[in-house]
Design a protein around this motif. Sequence first.
Motif, mmCIF file in Angstrom:
data_model
loop_
_atom_site.group_PDB
_atom_site.id
_atom_site.type_symbol
_atom_site.label_atom_id
_atom_site.label_comp_id
_atom_site.label_asym_id
_atom_site.label_seq_id
_atom_site.Cartn_x
_atom_site.Cartn_y
_atom_site.Cartn_z
ATOM 1 N N LEU A 65 8.245 -3.588 -6.571
ATOM 2 C CA LEU A 65 7.771 -2.317 -6.021
ATOM 3 C C LEU A 65 6.728 -2.491 -4.923
ATOM 4 O O LEU A 65 6.470 -1.558 -4.160
ATOM 5 C CB LEU A 65 7.177 -1.451 -7.137
ATOM 6 C CG LEU A 65 8.110 -1.132 -8.315
ATOM 7 C CD1 LEU A 65 7.356 -0.329 -9.372
ATOM 8 C CD2 LEU A 65 9.341 -0.383 -7.835
ATOM 9 N N GLY A 66 6.122 -3.651 -4.856
ATOM 10 C CA GLY A 66 5.040 -3.880 -3.912
ATOM 11 C C GLY A 66 3.772 -4.227 -4.656
ATOM 12 O O GLY A 66 3.364 -3.508 -5.586
ATOM 13 N N ARG A 67 3.157 -5.343 -4.282
ATOM 14 C CA ARG A 67 1.990 -5.817 -5.031
ATOM 15 C C ARG A 67 0.774 -4.931 -4.803
ATOM 16 O O ARG A 67 -0.002 -4.684 -5.733
ATOM 17 C CB ARG A 67 1.695 -7.261 -4.629
ATOM 18 C CG ARG A 67 2.780 -8.217 -5.116
ATOM 19 C CD ARG A 67 2.924 -9.453 -4.282
ATOM 20 N NE ARG A 67 4.065 -10.270 -4.727
ATOM 21 C CZ ARG A 67 4.662 -11.183 -3.981
ATOM 22 N NH1 ARG A 67 4.245 -11.398 -2.738
ATOM 23 N NH2 ARG A 67 5.669 -11.878 -4.466
ATOM 24 N N VAL A 84 -5.848 -4.314 2.107
ATOM 25 C CA VAL A 84 -4.850 -5.203 1.511
ATOM 26 C C VAL A 84 -3.462 -4.887 2.055
ATOM 27 O O VAL A 84 -3.031 -3.721 2.036
ATOM 28 C CB VAL A 84 -4.860 -5.078 -0.024
ATOM 29 C CG1 VAL A 84 -3.761 -5.951 -0.642
ATOM 30 C CG2 VAL A 84 -6.219 -5.488 -0.569
ATOM 31 N N PRO A 85 -2.719 -5.905 2.543
ATOM 32 C CA PRO A 85 -1.354 -5.667 3.032
ATOM 33 C C PRO A 85 -0.377 -5.553 1.873
ATOM 34 O O PRO A 85 -0.602 -6.099 0.790
ATOM 35 C CB PRO A 85 -1.070 -6.919 3.868
ATOM 36 C CG PRO A 85 -1.866 -7.985 3.190
ATOM 37 C CD PRO A 85 -3.120 -7.320 2.702
ATOM 38 N N GLU A 86 0.704 -4.848 2.126
ATOM 39 C CA GLU A 86 1.762 -4.757 1.129
ATOM 40 C C GLU A 86 2.661 -5.984 1.222
ATOM 41 O O GLU A 86 2.869 -6.533 2.307
ATOM 42 C CB GLU A 86 2.591 -3.472 1.346
ATOM 43 C CG GLU A 86 3.634 -3.211 0.278
ATOM 44 C CD GLU A 86 3.019 -3.071 -1.115
ATOM 45 O OE1 GLU A 86 2.688 -4.127 -1.718
ATOM 46 O OE2 GLU A 86 2.857 -1.932 -1.574
ATOM 47 N N SER A 87 3.153 -6.443 0.095
ATOM 48 C CA SER A 87 4.095 -7.561 0.065
ATOM 49 C C SER A 87 4.956 -7.418 -1.171
ATOM 50 O O SER A 87 4.557 -6.800 -2.160
ATOM 51 C CB SER A 87 3.353 -8.911 0.056
ATOM 52 O OG SER A 87 2.594 -9.057 -1.131
ATOM 53 N N ARG A 88 6.140 -7.995 -1.110
ATOM 54 C CA ARG A 88 7.036 -7.960 -2.258
ATOM 55 C C ARG A 88 7.999 -9.115 -2.167
ATOM 56 O O ARG A 88 8.150 -9.731 -1.106
ATOM 57 C CB ARG A 88 7.791 -6.628 -2.322
ATOM 58 C CG ARG A 88 8.550 -6.284 -1.041
ATOM 59 C CD ARG A 88 9.318 -4.984 -1.187
ATOM 60 N NE ARG A 88 8.443 -3.861 -1.490
ATOM 61 C CZ ARG A 88 7.804 -3.154 -0.559
ATOM 62 N NH1 ARG A 88 7.925 -3.478 0.723
ATOM 63 N NH2 ARG A 88 7.045 -2.156 -0.895
#
Length: 535
Positions: free
Chosen positions: A82-84, A195-199
């Motif tokens: 879902l995205g960290r 904070v950047p989104e990552s998955r």
Amino acid sequence: MEAHESTGQTGHPRRWAILGVLVFSLLVVVLDNTILNVALRTIADPDQGLGATQSELEWSINSYTLVFAGLLFTFGVLGDRLGRKRTLVLGMMIFGLGSLASAYAQSPGQLIGARALMGLGGAAIMPQTLSIITHVFDPRERARAIGIWSGSVGLAVAIGPVTGGLLLDHFWWGSVFLINVPIVVGAVIAMIVLVPESRNPRPGRLDPFGVLLSIVGLVVLSYGIIEGGERGSWLEPAVLGPIVAGAAVIAAFVWHEARTEHPAFDVRLFRDPRLSVAVGSIAFCFFATAGVFFFGSFYLQSVRNLSPLEAGAMMLPFAVAQLAVSPRSAALVGRFGARAVCATGMLLVTLSLAGYQLCDADSPLWIFGAIAFVMGAGMAGVMPPATESIMSAVPREKAGAGSAINNTARQVAVAMGVAVLGSVVASIYRGEMKDRLTVLPESLPEDVRHAAGESIEGTLAVVARLGGAGDGLVAPAHEAFVHGMHIAALTAAVVSFLGALLVARWMPGRAVPKTAADPEAVRSAASAPKVGERL
């Protein structure tokens, strides 16, 4: 929001600011537990707190840690899917709501339930922090970043007990949970901004059956262990039944996880010795120390008559050692190897646990402080290299799984340490106080007589109620508690020493070039940055 990728070999341009936000989110989770240790005696007080029994206090810790541990891997997968960042923010909000509910709990049962909600939020927070660190930092800086991340635990240990003591000196016991709310609000705002989104582009599937098995197994096993301490007997069906049933469910969980395609806890990762030994060192270390922190608070406040603030200040040497050693652990690993650093740390923890034999009702308090310093230095030598070994053993796209394994090992060990070592203290205390209670007046109600023999807090509460007639119980109560503490600390020292042997035998040592005959290998080894080296 689109995922932000790290830039080449330098990592994300805001990586150090991001690390600060992640450390802040870690602080709120660790801060809560360190504050709670100082507040246990107050919560046990029937007038100032909730009148919680020893077993209820253990469950107020374990309801948090068991939910936390049972859902860590699931939230690691959810963060990958879902995205960290999204999962991290959600976890912080749940944690804040659980803190609010804990602050205004009206009974031990309500507190246990609210703490479980906090565990749910904590389970969503912790895997994302290490996953995001792995995502935004280049491998050459990652060990240093993880060292700072681990060192922040020492900062929380320093802030938590002292903050808890200050709050308890001026406000009611619920303030130790309410303090989390403004921290959560500030952290969430910083996460949204920085904070950047990552998955993971190929995330795993959820495993609800595995999650259910893990939680049921751990809860039932913990219930049996705590019940054994409560009853003072380990051979009754009410004690043996849950212990055997819990162990059987955990065995079924391991069997299921080894065969399912989408495990909640990927036991197959343990085939890598770097990971399995590192996880073992963390588990042994936290099992040994968690129970010590639990009964150490009662020793300082109930036996040595320190205020909550003074008891909190006694943990400062532990925090100072953590802050001093953790940031330097990466350089130590680069020079001496993970095996030497981690094994030395485990031996220091063992030495500190054995040192509790020097603590009694009249010993100088500096001895306790010195023991806390050695323990803090030892744990700071274990955590960063073990954590880095775990994270380097899993593929980058499975960083959530690696983080979850790291934190699951720690939280399960905390729960088992509190349950086992707390029950050892309780069982010895009840056994030694059983004959001493004959001095109590026969006119006392049976429930009061039972409370007087259940825990040191129960004994001291009855003494206060009786006035001078109960003074003869104070010295025996101190003696019984200290004896139980000594036995529990020795048990913990044995466990820690076994962990040191495990590390010394199987953890990989310092990496060296395989052969000097291969010029390319030698050039590569010479040009590669050392662990913890600055860019």
